[in-house]
Each structure stands twice: as C-alpha cells, then as structure tokens.
Design a protein around this motif. Sequence first.
Motif, PDB file in Angstrom:
ATOM      1  N   MET A   1       1.140  -1.061   0.054  1.00 19.46           N
ATOM      2  CA  MET A   1      -0.101   0.010   0.232  1.00 19.46           C
ATOM      3  C   MET A   1       0.899   1.377  -0.167  1.00 19.46           C
ATOM      4  O   MET A   1       1.869   1.330   0.581  1.00 19.46           O
ATOM      5  CB  MET A   1      -0.767   0.143   1.262  1.00 19.46           C
ATOM      6  N   THR A   2       0.605   2.091  -0.692  1.00 21.60           N
ATOM      7  CA  THR A   2       1.192   3.416  -0.811  1.00 21.60           C
ATOM      8  C   THR A   2       0.514   4.487   0.389  1.00 21.60           C
ATOM      9  O   THR A   2      -0.237   4.076   1.075  1.00 21.60           O
ATOM     10  CB  THR A   2       0.987   4.230  -2.029  1.00 21.60           C
ATOM     11  N   GLU A   3       1.349   5.446   0.572  1.00 23.38           N
ATOM     12  CA  GLU A   3       0.647   6.574   1.743  1.00 23.38           C
ATOM     13  C   GLU A   3      -0.521   7.229   1.224  1.00 23.38           C
ATOM     14  O   GLU A   3      -0.879   7.803   2.245  1.00 23.38           O
ATOM     15  CB  GLU A   3       2.120   7.442   1.985  1.00 23.38           C
ATOM     16  N   PHE A   7      -6.859   4.952  -2.384  1.00 25.03           N
ATOM     17  CA  PHE A   7      -7.509   3.643  -2.822  1.00 25.03           C
ATOM     18  C   PHE A   7      -8.469   3.123  -1.578  1.00 25.03           C
ATOM     19  O   PHE A   7      -8.789   1.979  -1.517  1.00 25.03           O
ATOM     20  CB  PHE A   7      -6.338   2.767  -3.140  1.00 25.03           C
ATOM     21  N   ARG A   8      -8.425   3.593  -0.287  1.00 25.44           N
ATOM     22  CA  ARG A   8      -8.957   3.264   0.595  1.00 25.44           C
ATOM     23  C   ARG A   8     -10.477   3.472   0.588  1.00 25.44           C
ATOM     24  O   ARG A   8     -11.176   4.431   1.283  1.00 25.44           O
ATOM     25  CB  ARG A   8      -8.727   3.996   2.076  1.00 25.44           C
ATOM     26  N   LEU A  57      -6.090  12.205   6.390  1.00 22.23           N
ATOM     27  CA  LEU A  57      -6.507  11.399   5.489  1.00 22.23           C
ATOM     28  C   LEU A  57      -7.123  12.060   3.974  1.00 22.23           C
ATOM     29  O   LEU A  57      -6.937  11.566   2.998  1.00 22.23           O
ATOM     30  CB  LEU A  57      -7.323   9.825   5.911  1.00 22.23           C
ATOM     31  N   GLU A  67      -1.588   4.828  -8.585  1.00 20.76           N
ATOM     32  CA  GLU A  67      -3.270   4.614  -8.745  1.00 20.76           C
ATOM     33  C   GLU A  67      -3.762   5.031  -9.822  1.00 20.76           C
ATOM     34  O   GLU A  67      -4.599   4.180 -10.580  1.00 20.76           O
ATOM     35  CB  GLU A  67      -3.808   5.562  -7.807  1.00 20.76           C
TER      36      GLU A  67
ATOM     37  N   GLU B   3       6.420   2.939   7.022  1.00 23.54           N
ATOM     38  CA  GLU B   3       5.858   1.559   6.550  1.00 23.54           C
ATOM     39  C   GLU B   3       6.276   0.473   7.453  1.00 23.54           C
ATOM     40  O   GLU B   3       5.881  -0.691   6.908  1.00 23.54           O
ATOM     41  CB  GLU B   3       6.542   1.386   5.261  1.00 23.54           C
ATOM     42  N   GLU B 162     -10.181   2.113   8.120  1.00 18.64           N
ATOM     43  CA  GLU B 162      -9.972   2.156   6.426  1.00 18.64           C
ATOM     44  C   GLU B 162      -8.923   1.134   6.107  1.00 18.64           C
ATOM     45  O   GLU B 162      -8.707   1.122   4.770  1.00 18.64           O
ATOM     46  CB  GLU B 162      -9.774   3.718   6.284  1.00 18.64           C
ATOM     47  N   TYR B 163      -8.074   0.808   7.076  1.00 20.01           N
ATOM     48  CA  TYR B 163      -7.146  -0.434   6.649  1.00 20.01           C
ATOM     49  C   TYR B 163      -7.709  -1.660   6.839  1.00 20.01           C
ATOM     50  O   TYR B 163      -7.599  -2.480   6.013  1.00 20.01           O
ATOM     51  CB  TYR B 163      -5.760  -0.200   7.718  1.00 20.01           C
ATOM     52  N   ALA B 165     -10.445  -2.653   6.247  1.00 19.26           N
ATOM     53  CA  ALA B 165     -11.563  -2.557   5.052  1.00 19.26           C
ATOM     54  C   ALA B 165     -10.782  -3.391   4.261  1.00 19.26           C
ATOM     55  O   ALA B 165     -11.412  -4.186   3.316  1.00 19.26           O
ATOM     56  CB  ALA B 165     -11.798  -1.311   4.614  1.00 19.26           C
ATOM     57  N   VAL B 166      -9.470  -3.188   3.899  1.00 20.61           N
ATOM     58  CA  VAL B 166      -8.584  -3.912   2.857  1.00 20.61           C
ATOM     59  C   VAL B 166      -8.668  -5.598   3.474  1.00 20.61           C
ATOM     60  O   VAL B 166      -8.772  -6.474   2.543  1.00 20.61           O
ATOM     61  CB  VAL B 166      -7.422  -3.090   2.658  1.00 20.61           C
ATOM     62  N   ASN B 182     -13.702  -2.706  -2.290  1.00 17.62           N
ATOM     63  CA  ASN B 182     -12.602  -1.992  -2.070  1.00 17.62           C
ATOM     64  C   ASN B 182     -11.614  -2.035  -3.023  1.00 17.62           C
ATOM     65  O   ASN B 182     -11.143  -3.121  -3.476  1.00 17.62           O
ATOM     66  CB  ASN B 182     -12.246  -2.757  -0.624  1.00 17.62           C
ATOM     67  N   LEU B 183     -11.230  -1.021  -3.456  1.00 18.15           N
ATOM     68  CA  LEU B 183     -10.061  -0.502  -4.471  1.00 18.15           C
ATOM     69  C   LEU B 183      -8.709  -1.147  -4.085  1.00 18.15           C
ATOM     70  O   LEU B 183      -8.032  -1.870  -4.827  1.00 18.15           O
ATOM     71  CB  LEU B 183      -9.970   0.785  -5.000  1.00 18.15           C
ATOM     72  N   GLU B 184      -8.239  -1.055  -2.896  1.00 20.76           N
ATOM     73  CA  GLU B 184      -6.949  -1.247  -2.464  1.00 20.76           C
ATOM     74  C   GLU B 184      -6.849  -2.902  -2.375  1.00 20.76           C
ATOM     75  O   GLU B 184      -5.655  -3.360  -2.619  1.00 20.76           O
ATOM     76  CB  GLU B 184      -6.760  -0.867  -1.106  1.00 20.76           C
ATOM     77  N   ARG B 187      -6.180  -4.027  -5.746  1.00 21.65           N
ATOM     78  CA  ARG B 187      -4.795  -3.586  -6.271  1.00 21.65           C
ATOM     79  C   ARG B 187      -3.730  -4.551  -5.545  1.00 21.65           C
ATOM     80  O   ARG B 187      -2.782  -5.125  -6.098  1.00 21.65           O
ATOM     81  CB  ARG B 187      -4.542  -2.095  -5.994  1.00 21.65           C
ATOM     82  N   SER B 188      -3.741  -4.610  -4.027  1.00 20.38           N
ATOM     83  CA  SER B 188      -3.039  -5.040  -3.259  1.00 20.38           C
ATOM     84  C   SER B 188      -2.993  -6.819  -3.157  1.00 20.38           C
ATOM     85  O   SER B 188      -2.054  -7.600  -3.216  1.00 20.38           O
ATOM     86  CB  SER B 188      -2.727  -4.706  -2.018  1.00 20.38           C
TER      87      SER B 188
END
Lengths: 440, 440
Positions: A1-3, A7-8, A57, A67, B3, B162-163, B165-166, B182-184, B187-188
């Motif tokens: 995940m990026t910062e 995408f959340r 956020l 993205e 990170e 929000e995290y 959720a992923v 959920n878009l992330e 992607r992830s």
Amino acid sequence: MTESSAFRTDRYELTMVDAAIQSGTADRECQFEAFARRLPSGRRYGIVAGTGRLLELIRSFRFEDAELTWLRDNKVVREPTLDWLANYAFRGNIWGYQEGEAYFPGSPLVTVDGSFAECVILETLILSVLNYDSSVASAAARMVSVSLGRPLAEMGSRRTGEYSAVAAARAAYIAGFASTSNLEAGRSWGVPTMGTAAHSFTLLHDSEEDAFRAQVAAFGPATTLLVDTFDVEKGIRLAVDVAGPELGSIRIDSGDLPTVAASARARLDSLGAVNTRITVTSDLDEYSIAALSASPVDAFGVGTSVVTGSGSPAAGMVYKLVAHRDDAGEWVSVAKTSPAKISVGGRKRSVRQLDAAGIARAEVVLIGEDPADAAPPAEPEGRDRVLLVPLVTAGVFDDRYLGTAGTLLARAHHASVMQELPMEAFRLGRGDPVLPTLYR
Amino acid sequence: MTESSAFRTDRYELTMVDAAIQSGTADRECQFEAFARRLPSGRRYGIVAGTGRLLELIRSFRFEDAELTWLRDNKVVREPTLDWLANYAFRGNIWGYQEGEAYFPGSPLVTVDGSFAECVILETLILSVLNYDSSVASAAARMVSVSLGRPLAEMGSRRTGEYSAVAAARAAYIAGFASTSNLEAGRSWGVPTMGTAAHSFTLLHDSEEDAFRAQVAAFGPATTLLVDTFDVEKGIRLAVDVAGPELGSIRIDSGDLPTVAASARARLDSLGAVNTRITVTSDLDEYSIAALSASPVDAFGVGTSVVTGSGSPAAGMVYKLVAHRDDAGEWVSVAKTSPAKISVGGRKRSVRQLDAAGIARAEVVLIGEDPADAAPPAEPEGRDRVLLVPLVTAGVFDDRYLGTAGTLLARAHHASVMQELPMEAFRLGRGDPVLPTLYR
C-alpha cells in the motif's frame, strides 16, 4: 500500500464520478452530510471520534501515478476522469461536530460542501474513519463514566486490525482513557503508553521467583508484577518478597474479580504493601467495571470490548447527499423517499439546547440553514451551544484539529461535554437517547 | 506512520525483551503458539485468515531510526535493547494452518520457534492480524454456505477501519465471496472489484430518469441500476425504459427483501427484462441470506455483518509460550495453571482425521511433537491430513503464501476444506464445534 489514502475507498465512488463527468453534473455544488439514523441499541448517547485522523487522510487523498495506472489498466474509469483524478485535492468546505462531542440520532456530524465529484469521492473514507473511531469512543465513554475516576488503560490492540488498533487507542484516549498499550498511538498521537509483562515472561523463567527478580532488576520495585500465572495468593506473597512492600502494583488477569481483588487487597495489606496498587485486566467491559465499583481496584485494563465498541463495532453512520444547487443557483433539498430508509433532506446546522443550569435538554437541527449562519436566539432561560465548527475552509485545513494537539483538544472537549449531559445519560441499562432530536 | 510494522505492537512486548536481555533469558529457544480457546458463541467451525498479510508484516517488522529514536526519547527500553532491536529480523521458524483452513478450539494455528525475544515481540502483530481477519473469514464462510452458489460481494469498507477494510475484503474473498467494493484490496491482493452507483448519484440529477440515462450513457445497458431511491416499482419500469430489456441488473437496498425481490422479478419479467439480474444489499447477514433461499435473488452485497464478524468481531485467539529449552537443551512444556484460563503446554502438531468417505471426524492435537515430525499412522479406514505447513524456515519466508498468488491459493484451499466438513457444520443455529478436539 502507498501512503496515499485514495484507494481506501469503494469502486463505485469513482464510477459515479466517471458517469457524472460524462453527464455534465460532476461540478454541481452539493452538500453531503454524515449522520447516524439511530444510536447503537439501547445507548443513551454516542461520541464522535476520528475527525483528526480523517482530516489528515483527506489531505493525503491524492491519486498518484501508481493509482492512476492501476485504474487505467483495470478500466475502472475513462481518460477524462483519470485527468480529473490526477488533479484531485479537496477544495471545498467541511464543517463538523468537534471531535469528542456527544451525538444523537440525526445530528449532522459532518457536512461537506463542494462539487458533487469532489464530495462523493470522500464517502467511504469519511464513513470508515467515523464509524470505527466513534464506535470505540462511544463504548469507552461509558466505561470511563462507571470507573469512578480510576484510570483505564486501553489494551485491545490484539483484538482488532493492526491499523485499527492505533485508531482505537486514540479514540479511547479522547473518551477519557488514561493510556494505551499501543506504541504507534504513542508516537503518532501522543497517547501515553504503558505495559510491563505477560504470562510468557513468567513461564520463560525456571520459576515465578526468577521471573519477578528479573523484572524488578530491570525496572525497579515500582513495576507491575503479574501474579496469576500459577496461584494468585502465592504470587502476591512472592511479589512482595521480591520487590518489598514498595512494590508499585500487581496485575490480576483472571478469576472472579470482586472476590480476587478483595482478597488480594487483604493479602497485600497484611504483608505491609499498603500502597501497592491493584490493576485488573480480565475481559472487562462497562458492566464488569461497574460491578467492581465497591472493590479495591486501582486501575483497569480493557481490551476486546473497547476496541470492538462493546457489542456495536460500527457506529452506523451514513453519508448522504442532502442538497444541491439547481441551474439557477438555488439550493434544492433532496432525500430518499423510499419508506424503509427515509432521511431528512436539506442543508443543516445544529445547536445543543442547554437549560439555565447548563444541562443539555435537546439536540436542535435547523433545516435549510448554512452551517456558517449566525446562531439563533437562545431560549429565554438557557443558551444554545453551536455544534458545527469549520474544519476545512475552501480546501484549507484547520491545524488545531490535527496531530497530537488536536487529540488533546478533542479529549478536553469531550470532558467538558460530558459535564453537560443530564444524569440519566450515565445509566448503563438499555434506553432511549437521553436528548430528543428536534428538527426546525 | 512509517511503512515499518514494528510499532503496531504493545509496549510490553518491548519491555519483556528488555528485562529478558538484562536477566540473560532473552536467547532461550522457545515455542509460542496461537490458538483459540473456543469458537465464537454457537459457531460450528472457524476459518483461519490473515496468514499471507501477516507474513508480509513480519518481514517488514524492523526498527528503523525513527522507531529507535522514539523508544530512546521515551525511555521505553535500555541501550543494549535498542541495539538488539536495531538488528532485529525474524530468523526463526513459523508453522501454521494454511490460510483458509477450518479450525476448532485448541487447534495450534500458528507455532513460532526461535529465541524468546524474537518470538515474543511478534505477539501483538500476530494476534491483531489473525483475530480480525479470521473473524471476517469465519462469518463470510457461513454466508457463502447459505448462498446456494449465488455470488456475494463484500461491501463493508465503510463499516470498519480504513485499513481493516482492505483486510476484510481479502478475508471474505478467501472464504468464497466473489468480489469486493474496496479498490485497495483489488490492487494489493487481486480481489475482483465491483460497484456502480449510490443513491446520491440519483439525487444529484433533476430526475431519476436523468440519473439512469447518465449511467447507461457512461456504462452501457449491462450496468446495475439502483431502483429504490423513490419507489421500487416505478424505478424498475423506468430502468427498463431507459436501458431496454438488456439491462444487466437492478439493485435493491431497502424493504422486506423476500417480498420486494419477488415483485421485482415479476415486474422485470412482465417488461421483457427476463435476463436482468436482481442484486440485494440491505443489511444482509447469514440469516437474512438464508431467508432468501427461495427468492429470485441473483447476487448479494454484504456490508456491516461481514466486516464485523457477524456478532463476533474478534476471533479470540491468544498467543502463549508453550515450551522452552532448559539449560541442558531439553524441551520443557510450560503453561499457566491458574484455573480460570488454563491452557495446554507443550510443542504440538495436529492432523485432521478423515473417514473413508473423506469426511472430517476429529481435530487431533499431538502434544510434545515437533511440527516437522513425520505424520503418524492413519486410522485403518481413513486418513489423517497434516494441518501445519512451514511458512518461515530459519527466517526464509515461503513465497507461495504471499501476495495475490497466496490469496488465490488460500481461496482454493478453503474451498477444498469446506468439502471435507460434515454436513452438520453448515447448520446456522447455535451449537457445539462440529469436530471434537482430541489431545494425544
């Protein structure tokens, strides 16, 4: 995940932007509102939390190359929409209940003004943060209200997602908890951190005595010794033997706590450890804390129940379009009218009506008013406290609500708000919201 | 937040390392075990999820300058411990139930071998991930089992952090959901994403017809139109008017769903839209999905209930020291013996006992055995399936379980495991675990 937080979010926020850009409606000025239709079952009030996190956020809600490439590769939106996303930064206005504030059904907790596209795209993020953080704060406030001034520590990091753990620690602190076990909450939000040892530390050593000696050697006699690995009575005797009567604290993590706490106190006193404090940490919630009101407990550690909202893990907030400007520039109120999930359209602001003694009597929601309008005349014998404060003005974020300072401000605001609620708010049993919501 | 995952932990993990370094016990070889004492109330089985995420987080569990400086400034640990933390990387062994596997009370879900210090420091992170993700997967699997093959979409991002959720989207996908909003997560973790429009898109436009036309212009008639903003019957007629009988799908988000779905199907058919599918999305859980088994519903969207574990938002897993080597190099089993929270000491491995038809009959936990030991002889008429797989060997992570590929592998493993459970596992009502846990 990026910062980037971009995408959340839910895919449909982006597809709506895509369709609105194509249909020419994306730039219509809109007002969205976050509110809760009801409080969690039987609660008397809710507590808003997450605002400070949310603002940070929203500020980092940007679509970077990573993205945009993913969206293009996965054909989520068309090229003109990718261009719009690449330039996205929120440039509208956000008003909200101050973090730590009490709320009731229909309270307009956050209002977001701007173009349809720039407001709708924040929906998922706003709700994720407010729903989780407010669920924790709402549970935490009830625990604080029955703790009779004894400190509560949030220790539930292991019972919620590893990022939610940080949010939970922060929300509980805002709602009056004294500290957390979570290190990131200490670093990112200034929440005091605490913690000494678990049962594994005792079991690692060849004997409980070895473990206690190791801990006292490392941290001094003011440390907290966990005394229930084998036998609480023997554990207490050993703890005082090793640390001396100046032992700071013992922790008990199992058993019938009223009984165990009383006998632990008697044992400590008989050993001369009259100032040694007793901390209990075994699956506590607001009900078991209340049941310990007459027990000689000096501090509580709360885990699962606080980070999962004590039976209500999501606060049930929704984010709805309530008004948009028509082609003539006039505001038009809008609302769903299907009977199962009706909502109240229109721009809103709200005040809490207080009586002459400063006690809250009603949540008054004024429909069709701009949040920036002047306060209405107060009732003759009381006053009205304005609830919405500007958080973002034309894309500029109010720094007071951010970071560690914002967290402390929220904690202070919460403490003052709780003074204002009528006494019936603090009954633990199920009941109606303690204030009526009056629409005007 | 950086990170590094190193601060997603409880302070006491570090203070234990600190005290153990000082007492000379930090390097004792230990085995820790994550397990659940019981299933959430009334459930027949649980589903392990989070393993793939956890392995990536353990790999990034490093103390960088930012972390070390904060720990020094806040006097959390002493200088020798800071040096140890600066060099930290997990170099031990981790065995675990494969992600997507079913579990029962006492199943040794994850076993971690290494020095006390390197193992204890992972406790909070391991439990945060497993408790949340498994709570979602355990709820999701029940929803899938009553959906009769109709696809389920996870749409609960707004009802959890929000995290988280992923993580929830990923866990639900492993447990058999077809997609997420959920878009992330797309992607992830490669989870298919979906979603078209919300009520706000309809309310933005001057009429429902304008909104439908805009959406069909953007996405074509195969899109999903949300028909319950004002009146479902009129909404359906309008949707078919605008998109034609080739309309892909309608979505209904309110009302008494069995009634509404039946009348929507009749209306669609009468309009010639016989292939238009019906998606429902209104506060569904496993019970309301089961109640729709005879209804003409083609797909379900599930939000709050799946991301909050449908009443059990934390899976209740704990992480305990179960054995350490003594000074002679022999393994010594250890366990708490205080009566309220007793646990079973000793190194363990486990097998699922299957009968001749391949149906699971028992969870067998073999005490005092190394996870790497050979499988025991199977029962005469059946076979034993080995449950622990090596995830990390001497600090080397098995790549198969990571990323998108690992997520797909977990989903496939889950599907095969569900085939193996006895039919009684799928009763929704409260009851005992469907397999007994036998300690040997």
